[in-house]
Design a protein around this motif. Structure first.
Motif, PDB file in Angstrom:
ATOM      1  N   LEU A  76      98.022  84.639 -26.723  1.00  0.00           N
ATOM      2  CA  LEU A  76      99.189  84.631 -26.062  1.00  0.00           C
ATOM      3  C   LEU A  76     100.231  85.308 -26.840  1.00  0.00           C
ATOM      4  O   LEU A  76     101.324  86.098 -26.052  1.00  0.00           O
ATOM      5  N   ALA A  77     100.021  85.765 -27.815  1.00  0.00           N
ATOM      6  CA  ALA A  77     101.034  86.573 -28.662  1.00  0.00           C
ATOM      7  C   ALA A  77     100.911  88.008 -28.353  1.00  0.00           C
ATOM      8  O   ALA A  77     101.661  88.815 -28.294  1.00  0.00           O
ATOM      9  N   MET A  78      99.533  88.450 -27.908  1.00  0.00           N
ATOM     10  CA  MET A  78      99.054  89.655 -27.359  1.00  0.00           C
ATOM     11  C   MET A  78      99.872  89.806 -26.183  1.00  0.00           C
ATOM     12  O   MET A  78     100.304  90.776 -25.804  1.00  0.00           O
ATOM     13  N   LEU A  79      99.872  88.734 -25.148  1.00  0.00           N
ATOM     14  CA  LEU A  79     100.571  88.901 -23.894  1.00  0.00           C
ATOM     15  C   LEU A  79     101.589  89.021 -24.132  1.00  0.00           C
ATOM     16  O   LEU A  79     102.495  89.862 -23.372  1.00  0.00           O
ATOM     17  N   ALA A  80     102.491  88.270 -24.934  1.00  0.00           N
ATOM     18  CA  ALA A  80     103.917  88.356 -25.441  1.00  0.00           C
ATOM     19  C   ALA A  80     104.286  89.903 -25.868  1.00  0.00           C
ATOM     20  O   ALA A  80     105.395  90.367 -25.483  1.00  0.00           O
ATOM     21  N   LYS A  81     103.410  90.552 -26.470  1.00  0.00           N
ATOM     22  CA  LYS A  81     103.661  91.893 -27.018  1.00  0.00           C
ATOM     23  C   LYS A  81     103.745  92.714 -25.786  1.00  0.00           C
ATOM     24  O   LYS A  81     104.697  93.915 -25.749  1.00  0.00           O
ATOM     25  N   LYS A  82     102.923  92.725 -24.869  1.00  0.00           N
ATOM     26  CA  LYS A  82     102.875  93.429 -23.672  1.00  0.00           C
ATOM     27  C   LYS A  82     104.263  93.198 -22.901  1.00  0.00           C
ATOM     28  O   LYS A  82     104.660  94.370 -22.453  1.00  0.00           O
ATOM     29  N   LEU A  83     104.823  92.236 -23.021  1.00  0.00           N
ATOM     30  CA  LEU A  83     106.341  92.115 -22.437  1.00  0.00           C
ATOM     31  C   LEU A  83     107.248  92.381 -23.456  1.00  0.00           C
ATOM     32  O   LEU A  83     108.547  92.465 -22.955  1.00  0.00           O
ATOM     33  N   GLU A  84     106.934  92.809 -24.503  1.00  0.00           N
ATOM     34  CA  GLU A  84     108.002  93.427 -25.710  1.00  0.00           C
ATOM     35  C   GLU A  84     108.814  92.395 -25.954  1.00  0.00           C
ATOM     36  O   GLU A  84     110.147  92.454 -26.283  1.00  0.00           O
ATOM     37  N   LEU A  85     108.421  90.831 -26.015  1.00  0.00           N
ATOM     38  CA  LEU A  85     109.257  89.605 -26.124  1.00  0.00           C
ATOM     39  C   LEU A  85     110.027  89.835 -27.666  1.00  0.00           C
ATOM     40  O   LEU A  85     110.872  89.067 -27.692  1.00  0.00           O
ATOM     41  N   ASP A  86     109.302  90.446 -28.485  1.00  0.00           N
ATOM     42  CA  ASP A  86     109.839  90.470 -29.978  1.00  0.00           C
ATOM     43  C   ASP A  86     111.177  91.246 -29.954  1.00  0.00           C
ATOM     44  O   ASP A  86     111.941  91.023 -30.821  1.00  0.00           O
ATOM     45  N   ARG A  87     111.420  92.180 -29.010  1.00  0.00           N
ATOM     46  CA  ARG A  87     112.804  92.983 -28.962  1.00  0.00           C
ATOM     47  C   ARG A  87     113.785  92.028 -28.285  1.00  0.00           C
ATOM     48  O   ARG A  87     114.911  92.393 -28.287  1.00  0.00           O
ATOM     49  N   PHE A  88     113.346  91.043 -27.448  1.00  0.00           N
ATOM     50  CA  PHE A  88     114.254  90.010 -26.722  1.00  0.00           C
ATOM     51  C   PHE A  88     114.596  88.887 -27.233  1.00  0.00           C
ATOM     52  O   PHE A  88     115.496  88.119 -27.145  1.00  0.00           O
ATOM     53  N   MET A  89     113.543  88.351 -28.368  1.00  0.00           N
ATOM     54  CA  MET A  89     113.952  86.911 -28.937  1.00  0.00           C
ATOM     55  C   MET A  89     115.109  86.870 -29.874  1.00  0.00           C
ATOM     56  O   MET A  89     115.738  87.785 -30.445  1.00  0.00           O
ATOM     57  N   LEU A  90     115.771  85.457 -29.825  1.00  0.00           N
ATOM     58  CA  LEU A  90     116.695  85.359 -30.524  1.00  0.00           C
ATOM     59  C   LEU A  90     116.353  84.446 -31.664  1.00  0.00           C
ATOM     60  O   LEU A  90     115.984  83.260 -31.460  1.00  0.00           O
ATOM     61  N   TYR A  91     116.471  84.746 -32.854  1.00  0.00           N
ATOM     62  CA  TYR A  91     116.179  84.192 -34.021  1.00  0.00           C
ATOM     63  C   TYR A  91     117.020  84.508 -35.113  1.00  0.00           C
ATOM     64  O   TYR A  91     117.432  85.259 -35.223  1.00  0.00           O
TER      65      TYR A  91
END
Length: 1024
Positions: A659-674
């Motif tokens: 699932l982390a690989m799929l999240a990387k496809k969507l570039e979610l690390d650029r949009f995550m708030l933490y």
């Protein structure tokens, strides 16, 4: 479970989700229904959209600006580009004067002071080395933080900042670019600093072409009035007032000019002073008499020189070294007067600059000291009152500006004339007060732990009471130390201080702007995420929630210490505070008492938004959606694969690493708030958070869109190849449906098995299109292959489990908004388990229709697990033949009403876990906690049918013993039997808590149980 049968359940025709109105309710209010009432199963109504409507804020009838006074020209012949007003030479001269006298005053003062190079720390060396190496390692390395392997010396960093030679006072803290009070804001590596919302890098942002400085750029700017509700701490008794043309213009907030319209951006929520605030941005007619250069001069003066918000970057770090670009927002202070006919007049920007220039005088001129000391007391008090609440500045010092709370002229030495004293009442930063003291924190933790242990102890010793009192006294002593107190009184000589004309109300409003601009920029970049997803969210807050990690808290802006320091130095003196629990009342989930409190809450009948503002609940929902989609597709695509193979494939697809690989496809690390801290420093932690974020996103798409939208998104991400994606998304029908595409009910006449199943259909009120699906669901594993069902029900049991998980998860997510992920998991496990499923199957009489290989046709007593498998297989058959809506309604009738009994009886935890929980509450301070131990006392019988005798021990004492055919299965039974026997105060507390809270509900539940127990006897008497 006793007494809560299907035929005694209240039936709600809805499904208990956003698309229906169903709910388990506080107590059954409708008449009782028998199993045949399941014929009311029907597809649900279309989705109901729940949207937040902002309060209607009072808008003036019309708005106008004060006279231009030859500072502006509105002549169409003078206009440039898309402006309606252009500055004249008189305005240019005003700008030059303002820049000379006020704009460059701070820089000149700093340049005149001797330079100071602070001593370097270990962290500085680490940052330099990481910048040089650029951390060019692979993605599996742990290079996200350059300090996670080093112990950062906070005390040394604080001492270094205290030693700055330009400090205004030892108790006043100051802001430095990129620095917090106890060290650098960003400890990330060079590689990590190139991306992420926490580094003010918003995906999709592009550099903005500079505005024309001497015009108002009316054609390219969009005007919004900023207002805050509630007005607590923003309306003061000493507002900033500008007198002009025999009228008073009172400060009411700011105007914001954006380069793009703020469409589809929700209201900005922020918690400050323990109060929930909402920042509104209301589109209004633009005040004309201003130029962009004037706005920028004022912004630099207020935000950089006075408030020292050095880390508030409105251009973005990616564009700092690029050709000149424009800030994304311009701000104009609003000084207004209300007109008699309901209109409002806004003071032109040049008048505000003239006012600031007029006010820029020495607070106490050196040549006037002797004269001022001779003033009458009344005259001095009048002057001191005028200065109270005013912001004064001492250029070049750290901090440069401070609020005056008192102005005293008392002279202690008659031979020496001294400047009057500025008295400022401030707040010491948490890192420097008792709240940040390691000794206090350690003592506080031990105090809380001991208090909790004594509260759960059956008998409290006098020595323990004295120990608790001693710790409480020690905490109080630390709080009362002058060096540790939060409130500080600062006395400063007024020499070198200049009036600014600005009061604390302007600063209060200004400190909301960094949070607002981040909120707007983030939601604008989420529109870029919409394109990556292929779905546009209508509820923008839902998308933000899916991207919000539990560690994220943004109440002060990107550098919270800068905001706190500026508010303490320049904000209002005594803000009103709300309930301190507002920060954690909906976020706290640890502790046994919190667990009991939350798990004692009944569900809400109507869908209610949750006040938990991170993505763990959405992740709980998304996890069930992902598992359901995977199970369904695998079930249809591999019709000959047994349950074990399907489970193996499913595990590979839904595991976090994938699932982390799929999240990387969507570039979610650029949009995550933490949080900008060590929470996700390591790559493994970040990948886990990205997997959770992906599940939350899938849950949000399912919740607002539909199951089809979530299915399409998941399919697109799984397969890049269009052909593979087509195979995944368009799976074939079930083999039984392929054999008889329309219906197979014509086979009933020739099949006794199918004829018998029609009785079950009649009982539940559902007529299957393909009745052989129902037969397959009731075919046990012991039955060999046959042409009627084409196999047994184990594959259907695999599918039915995922279907039930999804339906139960969605219901709990909607109707239990105060429950965190762990609490929802406990409730779901109480619903979707073998015991509950077997009970429902037994009440529906499913055991009578089970297809076995027993040719004697005698009724067979089925094990609990077999009954549970029957029910799950039936759920799968219902889904395959009908759709998910039928499953929702079935569970709404047969499962969800049981939640009330589970909650009132506190049956949401399995017995073994409950016993361990009770044992942990009796632990002794300073010792390892005692846990229950299970020992096998005796084993008898052959290897294939052994009987175990197992005992449970606690603190060396045997508290229970039992026998069972399987060791693992017998342990929970022993635990369940021994809970009431041993003196566990936690159990008594739990029982009292529920009794007090639900006295009437418990009385009704007991009466209903007794009535149900008497009903069979009454029926038997009538027959006799």
């Amino acid at each position: 479970m006793q007494g809560n049968t299907c035929h005694r359940m209240s039936f709600h025709p809805g499904r208990g989700c956003p698309r229906g109105r169903g709910g388990h309710g506080a107590r059954p209010s409708a008449p009782s229904f028998r199993p045949q009432n399941l014929r009311l199963l029907h597809p649900q109504q279309p989705p109901v959209q729940y949207q937040y409507e902002p309060p209607k804020l009072l808008k003036p009838v019309w708005i106008r600006c004060t006279h231009s006074e030859n500072y502006y020209s509105s002549d169409p012949m003078d206009q440039v580009g898309d402006s309606t007003v252009v500055g004249t030479s008189r305005l240019r001269d005003l700008y030059d004067k303002f820049e000379e006298e006020l704009g460059s005053r701070q820089e000149k003062a700093k340049a005149a002071r001797p330079p100071w190079e602070p001593p370097k720390t270990k962290l500085d060396e680490d940052l330099e080395s990481s910048s040089e190496s650029e951390c060019e390692s692979d993605e599996d390395s742990t290079c996200s933080s350059s300090s996670d392997s080093e112990v950062f010396d906070v005390i040394a960093e604080i001492k270094r900042k205290k030693a700055h030679p330009d400090r205004l006072h030892d108790e006043l803290w100051y802001n430095d670019p990129g620095q917090m009070n106890d060290g650098p804001l960003c400890k990330c590596s060079a590689k990590a600093r190139r991306t992420g919302i926490r580094h003010s890098i918003y995906p999709g942002e592009e550099a903005i072409k500079p505005c024309r400085p001497m015009t108002n750029n009316a054609g390219r700017l969009f005007h919004y009035r900023i207002t805050v509700s509630p007005p607590t701490n923003f309306l003061t008794d000493r507002p900033t007032v500008i007198e002009y043309d025999d009228h008073e213009y009172i400060f009411e907030g700011f105007s914001m000019f954006a380069h793009a319209p703020l469409t589809n951006i929700p209201l900005c929520k922020v918690i400050r002073f323990n109060i929930d605030y909402t920042i509104h941005f209301i589109e209004e007619m633009m005040p004309e008499n201003f130029c962009v250069k004037g706005l920028e001069l004022f912004s630099l003066f207020l935000f950089r020189d006075i408030l020292e918000l050095y880390d508030w970057n409105l251009k973005g770090p990616l564009f700092e070294d690029s050709p000149p670009c424009c800030p994304r927002f311009h701000f104009m202070p609003r000084f207004v007067r209300f007109l008699p006919d309901g209109g409002k007049e806004v003071l032109s920007m040049h008048q505000i600059l003239l006012y600031l220039l007029r006010c820029s005088k020495a607070l106490v001129p050196e040549e006037e000291i002797a004269n001022m000391l001779q003033w009458e007391e009344l005259e001095w008090q009048k002057y001191a009152e005028e200065c109270k609440g005013m912001i004064v500045t001492n250029p070049g010092t750290k901090p440069s500006s401070v609020r005056i709370d008192q102005l005293d002229r008392e002279q202690f030495n008659p031979d020496v004339i001294t400047f009057p004293i500025i008295v400022h009442f401030g707040i010491r930063p948490a890192q420097l007060s008792y709240a940040g003291d390691p000794q206090y924190q350690k003592l506080w933790k031990s105090y809380v732990k001991l208090r909790h242990l004594l509260a759960n102890s059956p008998k409290v010793k006098q020595t323990d009471k004295q120990k608790l009192a001693q710790r409480e006294e020690a905490l109080q002593k630390i709080r009362q130390k002058n060096t540790m107190r939060r409130e500080v009184t600062v006395e400063l000589s007024s020499q070198g201080f200049w009036k600014t004309g600005i009061r604390s109300d302007v600063c209060q409003h200004a400190m909301m702007l960094p949070v607002l601009t981040h909120h707007i920029r983030y939601h604008q970049c989420l529109m870029h995420l919409d394109k990556l997803i292929g779905y546009t969210f209508q509820d923008r807050c839902l998308l933000q929630l899916a991207m919000t990690h539990p560690s994220h808290h943004l109440n002060f802006g990107m550098n919270p210490d800068h905001a706190r320091n500026s508010l303490s130095n320049c904000g209002i003196r005594q803000p009103k505070y709300g309930d301190r629990k507002v920060h954690h009342m909906h976020m706290r989930k640890k502790g046994i008492n919190t667990l009991i409190n939350i798990m004692s809450r009944l569900g809400q009948d109507d869908p209610t938004p949750s006040r938990i503002n991170h993505n763990e609940r959405l992740e709980f929902l998304g996890d069930a959606v992902v598992e359901f989609l995977t199970s369904v597709h695998l079930y249809y695509l591999f019709p000959s694969l047994e349950e074990g193979g399907l489970a193996t494939y499913r595990t590979a697809i839904v595991q976090n690493q994938h699932l982390a690989m799929l999240a990387k496809k969507l570039e979610l690390d650029r949009f995550m708030l933490y949080a900008h801290g060590p929470d996700l420093c390591r790559e493994s932690d970040l990948r886990h958070a990205m997997a959770n974020c992906f599940e939350a996103l899938i849950g949000a798409v399912y919740l607002e869109g539909s199951l089809e939208e979530a299915k399409q998104l998941f399919g697109r991400l799984l397969f890049n190849d269009p052909d593979l994606r087509e195979v995944w998304l368009n799976y074939p029908l079930h083999p039984l449906q392929l054999q008889e595409p329309n219906t197979d009910r014509q086979l009933i006449e020739t099949s006794p098995v199918l004829q018998k199943l029609t009785e079950f259909e009649e009982a539940i009120g559902v007529i299957f299109t393909h009745v052989r699906l129902l037969a397959r669901a009731f075919t046990l594993r012991t039955v060999g292959f046959n042409h009627l069902t084409l196999g047994h029900n184990q594959r259907m049991e695999f599918l039915g489990d995922s279907i039930m998980q999804l339906v139960a998860t969605e219901y709990l997510f909607i109707h239990f908004p105060d429950h965190h992920e762990g609490h929802l998991t406990l409730l779901r496990s109480s619903l979707v388990n073998n015991r509950t499923q077997a009970k429902v199957a037994e009440e529906l009489g499913m055991q009578e229709y089970a297809i076995t290989n027993d040719k004697t046709k005698r009724p067979v007593a089925l094990r609990t697990k077999t009954l549970a498998d029957l029910l799950e297989s039936f759920i799968a058959a219902l889904y395959i033949d009908k759709d998910l809506e039928y499953v929702h309604t079935f569970m709404n009738v047969c499962f969800f009403p049981r939640l009330k009994e589970f909650i009132l009886n506190q049956d949401w935890n399995d017995p073994k876990s409950q016993l361990q929980q009770c044992c942990l509450t009796l632990r002794t301070e300073g010792k390892e906690p005692d846990i229950p131990l299970y020992k096998t006392l005796q084993t008898v019988g052959p290897s294939h049918a052994r009987t175990y005798t197992v005992a449970v021990y606690f603190k060396g004492e045997r508290i229970g013993c039992g026998k069972g055919p399987r060791y693992e299965k017998r342990i929970p039974g022993i635990a369940l039997n021994e809970l009431p026997v041993y003196n566990f105060p936690q159990m008594a507390h739990q029982k009292r808590f529920i009794e007090r809270k639900y006295r009437q509900e418990l009385k009704e539940m007991r009466w209903e149980r007794e009535h149900q127990e008497r009903e069979p006897d009454e029926t038997e008497d009538i027959k006799k």
